[in-house]
Design a protein around this motif. Structure first.
Motif, PDB file in Angstrom:
ATOM      1  N   LEU A   1      72.079  99.625   7.948  1.00 51.12           N
ATOM      2  CA  LEU A   1      72.202  98.462   7.350  1.00 51.12           C
ATOM      3  C   LEU A   1      73.397  98.686   6.414  1.00 51.12           C
ATOM      4  N   GLU A   2      73.106  99.946   5.702  1.00 44.93           N
ATOM      5  CA  GLU A   2      74.078 100.213   4.505  1.00 44.93           C
ATOM      6  C   GLU A   2      75.501 100.420   5.410  1.00 44.93           C
ATOM      7  N   ASP A   3      75.461 100.939   6.449  1.00 41.46           N
ATOM      8  CA  ASP A   3      76.857 101.350   6.942  1.00 41.46           C
ATOM      9  C   ASP A   3      77.475  99.963   7.608  1.00 41.46           C
ATOM     10  N   VAL A   4      76.794  98.986   7.992  1.00 39.17           N
ATOM     11  CA  VAL A   4      77.213  97.929   8.962  1.00 39.17           C
ATOM     12  C   VAL A   4      78.263  97.233   8.255  1.00 39.17           C
ATOM     13  N   CYS A   5      79.386  96.856   9.236  1.00 36.52           N
ATOM     14  CA  CYS A   5      80.524  95.978   8.692  1.00 36.52           C
ATOM     15  C   CYS A   5      79.882  94.486   8.792  1.00 36.52           C
ATOM     16  N   ARG A   6      80.692  93.718   7.859  1.00 33.88           N
ATOM     17  CA  ARG A   6      80.288  92.281   7.979  1.00 33.88           C
ATOM     18  C   ARG A   6      79.938  91.498   9.336  1.00 33.88           C
ATOM     19  N   GLU A   7      81.040  91.908  10.018  1.00 33.10           N
ATOM     20  CA  GLU A   7      81.256  91.227  11.431  1.00 33.10           C
ATOM     21  C   GLU A   7      79.831  91.438  12.276  1.00 33.10           C
ATOM     22  N   ASP A   8      79.186  92.569  12.093  1.00 32.12           N
ATOM     23  CA  ASP A   8      78.114  93.097  12.976  1.00 32.12           C
ATOM     24  C   ASP A   8      76.916  92.890  12.013  1.00 32.12           C
ATOM     25  N   GLU A   9      76.644  92.545  10.964  1.00 32.19           N
ATOM     26  CA  GLU A   9      75.608  92.558  10.190  1.00 32.19           C
ATOM     27  C   GLU A   9      74.547  91.478  10.716  1.00 32.19           C
ATOM     28  N   ALA A  10      74.944  90.489  11.038  1.00 34.83           N
ATOM     29  CA  ALA A  10      73.669  89.507  11.224  1.00 34.83           C
ATOM     30  C   ALA A  10      73.293  90.035  12.857  1.00 34.83           C
ATOM     31  N   GLU A  11      74.091  90.365  13.481  1.00 32.08           N
ATOM     32  CA  GLU A  11      73.423  91.156  14.745  1.00 32.08           C
ATOM     33  C   GLU A  11      72.513  92.263  14.563  1.00 32.08           C
ATOM     34  N   LEU A  12      72.858  93.079  13.780  1.00 28.27           N
ATOM     35  CA  LEU A  12      71.782  94.092  13.434  1.00 28.27           C
ATOM     36  C   LEU A  12      70.691  93.949  12.806  1.00 28.27           C
ATOM     37  N   VAL A  13      70.680  92.676  11.905  1.00 28.56           N
ATOM     38  CA  VAL A  13      69.449  92.150  11.183  1.00 28.56           C
ATOM     39  C   VAL A  13      68.631  91.639  12.428  1.00 28.56           C
ATOM     40  N   ARG A  14      69.349  90.814  13.426  1.00 35.18           N
ATOM     41  CA  ARG A  14      68.563  90.369  14.425  1.00 35.18           C
ATOM     42  C   ARG A  14      67.665  91.593  15.265  1.00 35.18           C
ATOM     43  N   VAL A  15      68.651  92.507  15.627  1.00 37.86           N
ATOM     44  CA  VAL A  15      67.828  93.672  16.404  1.00 37.86           C
ATOM     45  C   VAL A  15      66.976  94.364  15.755  1.00 37.86           C
ATOM     46  N   ILE A  16      67.085  94.435  14.630  1.00 36.08           N
ATOM     47  CA  ILE A  16      65.692  95.145  13.674  1.00 36.08           C
ATOM     48  C   ILE A  16      64.618  94.146  13.636  1.00 36.08           C
TER      49      ILE A  16
END
Length: 158
Positions: free
Chosen positions: A26-41
């Motif tokens: 989450l600290e390293d994620v770029c803005r474009e991928d942030e929502a998808e990473l949150v969804r995965v977590i």
């Protein structure tokens, strides 16, 4: 996409290792991928741990973006991802109220007084609005909040 694996990922990882990995991602994620990473977590089988990692991220990112014009777009993207998680929805709304006060947008005293203890403690720490601090100094829910708000007001008068 950075290739985040689905929740529950590596069989040898316990929840503490996943939590730390999630925080780093989450600290390293770029803005474009942030929502998808949150969804995965948030699909992790350990719902409490996953929400805790996302809550820390929301707090960190909200502080970074508090007065940034991009806050509203980010807020809406995150609100979509956390919509089914009551605690995270409430935390995001607390940040939106903090933002409203920080950027001198309209806000209602009753919303500040009805907000969570976390909100009131955080407001005293980060806000500079004399009106909000006076409200919390006089009517904050806890003595701790009232005292801290009064102290912040005194510092502003110096």
């Amino acid at each position: 996409m950075s290739g985040w694996s689905e929740a529950g990922t590596q069989p040898d990882e316990d929840e503490h290792q996943r939590f730390n990995r999630y925080l780093q991602q989450l600290e390293d994620v770029c803005r474009e991928d942030e929502a998808e990473l949150v969804r995965v977590i948030l699909r992790d089988p350990d719902e409490v741990m996953a929400q805790s990692a996302v809550a820390r991220h929301l707090d960190r990112r909200s502080r970074q973006l508090l007065t940034d014009p991009g806050f509203d777009d980010w807020f809406h993207a995150m609100a979509t991802e956390v919509a089914e998680h009551e605690f995270l929805v409430r935390r995001l709304h607390d940040w939106m109220l903090l933002r409203s006060i920080a950027v001198n947008a309209p806000w209602r005293p009753e919303d500040v007084l009805a907000a969570s203890d976390w909100f009131q403690r955080t407001a005293v720490q980060i806000l500079t609005s004399p009106a909000a601090l006076r409200l919390l100094a006089s009517d904050g829910r806890t003595r701790r909040v009232r005292t801290a708000a009064d102290r912040r007001l005194a510092e502003q008068r110096r």
